[in-house]
Structures are given as structure tokens and as C-alpha cells.
Design a protein around this motif. Sequence first.
Motif, PDB file in Angstrom:
ATOM      1  N   ILE A 143       0.843  -1.188   0.000  1.00 32.23           N
ATOM      2  CA  ILE A 143       0.000   0.000   0.000  1.00 32.23           C
ATOM      3  C   ILE A 143       0.884   1.246   0.000  1.00 32.23           C
ATOM      4  CG2 ILE A 143      -1.833   1.249   1.202  1.00 32.23           C
ATOM      5  CD1 ILE A 143      -2.661  -1.478   0.101  1.00 32.23           C
ATOM      6  N   THR A 150      -7.029   3.883   2.440  1.00 35.11           N
ATOM      7  CA  THR A 150      -6.898   2.426   2.491  1.00 35.11           C
ATOM      8  C   THR A 150      -6.217   1.997   3.784  1.00 35.11           C
ATOM      9  OG1 THR A 150      -6.784   2.275   0.086  1.00 35.11           O
ATOM     10  CG2 THR A 150      -5.938   0.406   1.337  1.00 35.11           C
ATOM     11  N   LYS A 151      -5.206   2.728   4.213  1.00 40.13           N
ATOM     12  CA  LYS A 151      -4.511   2.382   5.453  1.00 40.13           C
ATOM     13  C   LYS A 151      -5.440   2.487   6.654  1.00 40.13           C
ATOM     14  CE  LYS A 151      -0.317   4.189   5.751  1.00 40.13           C
ATOM     15  NZ  LYS A 151       0.760   5.205   5.600  1.00 40.13           N
ATOM     16  N   ILE A 154      -7.812  -0.520   6.600  1.00 38.68           N
ATOM     17  CA  ILE A 154      -7.139  -1.733   7.062  1.00 38.68           C
ATOM     18  C   ILE A 154      -7.090  -1.757   8.593  1.00 38.68           C
ATOM     19  CG2 ILE A 154      -4.898  -2.898   7.166  1.00 38.68           C
ATOM     20  CD1 ILE A 154      -4.475  -2.039   4.242  1.00 38.68           C
ATOM     21  N   GLU A 255      -6.153  -8.686   0.612  1.00 35.58           N
ATOM     22  CA  GLU A 255      -6.537  -7.491  -0.133  1.00 35.58           C
ATOM     23  C   GLU A 255      -8.054  -7.371  -0.220  1.00 35.58           C
ATOM     24  OE1 GLU A 255      -5.097  -5.219  -4.183  1.00 35.58           O
ATOM     25  OE2 GLU A 255      -5.010  -7.404  -4.115  1.00 35.58           O
ATOM     26  N   THR A 259      -8.926  -4.136   2.140  1.00 34.59           N
ATOM     27  CA  THR A 259      -8.733  -2.908   1.372  1.00 34.59           C
ATOM     28  C   THR A 259      -9.956  -2.486   0.564  1.00 34.59           C
ATOM     29  OG1 THR A 259      -7.878  -3.966  -0.660  1.00 34.59           O
ATOM     30  CG2 THR A 259      -6.299  -3.531   1.108  1.00 34.59           C
TER      31      THR A 259
END
Length: 444
Positions: A143, A150-151, A154, A255, A259
Motif C-alpha cells: 500500500i 486504504t490504510k 485496514i 486485499e 482494502t
Amino acid sequence: MGFFRELTDQARRTTVDLVHGAEIEKDCPFSPEVPDDLRSWLPDLFDRYPLVLPWSKSKPIDPALHNIWLLDNTAFRSPSSEDKRPELQDLKGSHDTNPTNPDGAAVRSGSGWEVEFVAAYFIKNSGEDLAGVAGAVIKALNINDDDTATKDRISKRLQNFTDAVLPNRTVRVSIGGKEEQTLGPSNMSGISTGLHGLHFQPRVEVLQSNALNLPPPFGLPCSTVFAEEQGWGVISDIDDTIKVTQTTDAIGILENTFTVEDPEPIAGTPDLYTKIKSLLNDPTFFYLSASPYNLYPFLRQFRDTHFPHGTMILRDASWQNLGGLITSLQAGTTDYKNDRITKIHSWFPHRRFVCIGDSTQSDPESYGDMARKYPGWIRAIFIRKATGIAGMSEEKNRPERFEKAFRELDPRLWYVFTDPAELAERVEELSRHPDALIGGEHFG
């Protein structure tokens, strides 16, 4: 400091395994071992299991410290004395639930309704190494540093995997505002499961139940659906049956799980399930998945967005490494699903069921086993032939595999499809002739 922290964590995990290992394994009999090749690079979850003294008495949850999920469920009619269901007797809870009216007055007489309450207990924000686990996943998925959305996603989804589970606790719940009962005590895996008799007659088909003194997000409420003995039911898999997963390798599963902002339904399945709901006169839906229960909020939102409401049955998990997520989707799924379908049969032996799955894992074998075990209970089996799946063996889509899975069954009972639209006419046929088999070729 890092060395001593690692040494302390390892000693703590060893102690928990020595004191509670057998009990945890018993609590999660279908939770597979994490293989060494996954454990070697996926992050550990050291803090999932607290050390609890064996002689400790159960205590009620603390709203200030704890987080409780109630999983959606389906109430069923208590069987008559002539309706022998030995498998149902094995599910009876033995603890005192102390049923009362909302004003605290004790209730005695049953209503003839029972329901299994499943609750997951956590210590709020207790995953001490959430940042480390998230960092390992972010690194594995490559990433970008500037992809903060996205982080953050997660980290948020990993919270449910890193928070410590809460054994030996009870929670008081309000069932539709009609009565209150006590759930628990939770087992060493932080789960309580038990059948509860209800003491009121429902005036609506769906009621909401919630843990007392735990408002969202710390207390996740559940919906209880009341289903009569007769009618249709649907048992549906999730991954690659109604939700796009399209992978069996570890990186792909990570993923897809952590994500993807909005998981995508398999094209045509929302329309198909809407048609099934209409044509089969609002059947009782069960979404049976090998995904771990940590994903319940994520999968429940997906269901509510695209599919009819139904009870979601997910896998218990006893692993202390994130590799258990991948392993749970790949190992021991036949026995796990057979066990859960047996439970559904004990609740609704007089309904007719449609089973829908796919070819990526063990759905054909599991549905075939259950159709042989309970002749006439399953009236149709639909298997989606999954294609383009990374890492999937070609053997899984060969006709010989399906013929073996459905051996000794009437050939008209099962059908393998590629496009959900193929099933429309077959569902219409079931609605017109519920006692007939669907007929037709095996493959679309």
C-alpha cells in the motif's frame, strides 16, 4: 525493549496455551491450525486470549470496558412431544437465563418459541499491537504511503481481529423490548451460544434485541426473525457465491478483506435472491460462510446492502496468527458446514430448503452429504461454477467432481450454473410445484 516485549508476549502466549489450550480447542472444534508457511510472514495476534484463572466465577460485562456483538438470529417453534429431535436437545443451554419482563417481574410460561443467541465479547480497544499488525498487512499488500484512506480502512477492520476476547462473562439483553434474559457465560474464545425459550407472542415478524447499557458502536444489536415450521428456506454460501472474492491465495484474500471499500456482489445474484424471496413466499435465509466471525460487521453490511435479510452463520476462530483468516477459508470447511446445516435442520426439519454455493471450496460435497442425510429436506442444490479464480485447480470444475459429490441423489436435485439468470425458471418451477424436482440438464 523490543526483545523483552517479544519475550514477554511469547511467555504469556505459552502460559495461556498451557492453562486454556484444550478448552479453547474444544470451544472452536472447526478452527483449523495455521500452517507454518502462513505463520512465518503473517502477523501474530498475541493479545487475543487473556489469562483467566480456572476457578474464576463468571461476571457481567462492564459497559465502560467491553464491547458485545449480538448476531442476527431466527426463532423457531418448539417441537411437539411427538416431534423427536435429538440433535436439538444437544443444543439446550444449562445456565439460568433469569427471564423477566422489562419492569423486572419474573416470567414463567413459555410461548412456544425458541431462538439461539450467539454473542461475541471483546475488551474495547485492547489490541495492543494494532499498529504493528496493520503495518505488516500494509507492507504485504504494498500500500502506498500516501493512500491514507486504504490504510485507515485496514486498521479499522483489523481492530476486530486484534481486540482481546472476553471469556467467562455474561450480558443482559432486551429481546424486542418484551423481555430480558441473560446470555453467557462466554467460553474461552469469547463466544456464548445458547438456546433461549421466549415468553411472549410476537406481533411482528422481526424484533430487535440489544445488550442493556451498551449503545452502538460498543453494543451491536441483532434482529430476531420469527419463522413458522412450514415454508421454504435458503442456505447460501457467501464468498464467490454472492460476493466477489476471485482468489484463493493469501495476498488476494488479505486485499479483498481489508482494502476493498464496498465489496461487490456476484453479477445477477441480488436480482436472483430478490426473485427467490418473492417466488418462494419470503423464505427464511441463512448465509453460511467459513469466514471468521471477526468479519461479521463487514459482511452484515454487505448483506443489508444487496440481499434479503437472514441469519449469518460464521466460523469460530481460535488462532493467534492472522494466517488463520486464510486457513479458515480453505481447510476443514466440509465438516464445519455439515455441522451448521445439521443445526439448521434441527430448527426447521419441516421446511423445504434450497442450497446455493459455488465450486471454489466444499459446497458441493457439504450439500450432497446433507441431502443424503436428510432425504427430501433439500429440494434443490444450485452450484455456481466459479471461473477465473487465482490459484484454483481446474479439477474443481470438472463434471466428475460434481457427480461424485451428488452420488446416489436424484440427478434432478442439483444444477451447476455460470449465470445466475439460468436459475430463474427453476425457481419459478419450485414455486409452482414445491414437491417436484427441478429437472433439466446438470450444467448450464
